[in-house]
Design a protein around this motif. Structure first.
Motif: not given
Length: 285
Positions: A1-10, A26-38
Motif C-alpha cells: 500500500m502506498s504511503a498516505p499523503t498529508v498537507l499541513i497548511a500552516g 512513513r507518511w509523505q508530508v507536505y508542509g505549507l508555510r512562507r519560509s520552507v527552510s524552517r
C-alpha cells in the motif's frame, strides 16, 4: 500500500512536530508555510501565503489523502484572526478544488476559546459555545467553513498549549507572579508534543477506518486552578517571594474534558502540568 499523503497548511510549531511524527510512520508530508527552510528534514516544502488567493507555485499535483489546517494568526486582532482562520482556510480549500484534489478528511485545528464558560464548569464537545470575544466567534466561523467544505472534517479544539519556547507561565512565576485563589480560576492545557500527537492519532485512526466525530477537545487529563499550578511551579523552581497582590487574569474559568478522544484510545504523554513542566525544566522535551 502506498504511503498516505498529508498537507499541513500552516506548518509551524505544532505542524512541524506533527510532521516529524508522521514521517516516522512513513507518511509523505507536505508542509505549507512562507519560509520552507524552517521545515523539519523530510518534509516537502510548499512555499505559500495563506493570506493570498494565489495558489502556491509548488502546490503538490498528486492526490492528497489528508489536509491539516494548523494556522496561527500573525496579528492578534479581529482582522488578523479572520485572515488566518476563515479566509486562509477558504484559500486552501479553493486550491484543493483548483487542483482536483479531494482529501479523505480535513483536520481543522481550532481553540477552546469557543467556550466562554466562567464558573469552573466542566465542558465537553456538546457544551454550548458561548464565547463573547472575537477570537472564539471567528474560530466558530472557520469551523463551519471546514464542516461545510464538502470534505469530511473533524475540528480539534486545543486548549492552552505549552512546551519548549512556550514558557510564559514559567517566566511569570520566576518574577513573583501571584493569582487569585478564590474563586478558583480553572485553566486547561496541553503539551505541544501531545497536541501534535493527538492530531497524528486522529489521522491514523481515520486511515484505519475508525469513524471520527466532528469535534474533539485537545486537553490533558487534569484541568487545574491556576493558583495550584503556580504553587507547584514555585516549589519546583524554589521561588520564595512573590507579589503581594494577585495579577489580573482572563475571566474565563472552565474544565475541559478529553473523554471523547480518550474513548478512541488516545493517551497523552504528559497527563498533567506536573509531568509536562518537569520535562521542560529538565530538558527532556
Amino acid at each position: 500500500m502506498s504511503a498516505p499523503t498529508v498537507l499541513i497548511a500552516g506548518c509551524g510549531d505544532v505542524g512541524s512536530r506533527l510532521a516529524t511524527q508522521l514521517l516516522g510512520e512513513r507518511w509523505q508530508v507536505y508542509g505549507l508555510r512562507r519560509s520552507v527552510s524552517r521545515l523539519p528534514a523530510g518534509v516537502i516544502g510548499v512555499a505559500g501565503d495563506l493570506f493570498s488567493e494565489q495558489c502556491p507555485a509548488d502546490w503538490p499535483t498528486g492526490p492528497l489523502d489528508y489536509l491539516v489546517y494548523s494556522a496561527a494568526a500573525t496579528d492578534h486582532d479581529e482582522a488578523g484572526y479572520r485572515a488566518a482562520y476563515v479566509e486562509g482556510l477558504k484559500h486552501v480549500l479553493g486550491w484543493l478544488k483548483q487542483n482536483g484534489q479531494q482529501p479523505r478528511r480535513v483536520l481543522f485545528v481550532s481553540s477552546s476559546s469557543v467556550y466562554g464558560q466562567q464558573e469552573g464548569e466542566w465542558v465537553d464537545e456538546t457544551s454550548p459555545t458561548i464565547s463573547a470575544g472575537y477570537s472564539g466567534r471567528l474560530m466558530l466561523e472557520a469551523e463551519q467553513v471546514a464542516l461545510q467544505s464538502g470534505i469530511p472534517a473533524s475540528i480539534v479544539r486545543l486548549t492552552g498549549i505549552y512546551g519548549p519556547g512556550r514558557e510564559w507561565l514559567l517566566t511569570q512565576v520566576r518574577r513573583g507572579y501571584r493569582v487569585a485563589t478564590d474563586p478558583p480560576l480553572y485553566g486547561n492545557r496541553i503539551h505541544v508534543d501531545d497536541a501534535a500527537g493527538l492530531l497524528a492519532f486522529l489521522l491514523e485512526a481515520d486511515r484505519r477506518g475508525v469513524g471520527l466525530d466532528e469535534v474533539y477537545i485537545g486537553v490533558d487529563d487534569a484541568p487545574a486552578p491556576l493558583a495550584q499550578v503556580v504553587d507547584w511551579l514555585r516549589e519546583y523552581l524554589g521561588v520564595t517571594e512573590w507579589a503581594e497582590d494577585a495579577s489580573v487574569r482572563r475571566t474565563g474559568s472552565k474544565q475541559c474534558s478529553n473523554a471523547r478522544v480518550k474513548a478512541l484510545g488516545w493517551v497523552p504523554k504528559y497527563p498533567s502540568y506536573r509531568e509536562g513542566y518537569a520535562a521542560i525544566l529538565e530538558g527532556r522535551c
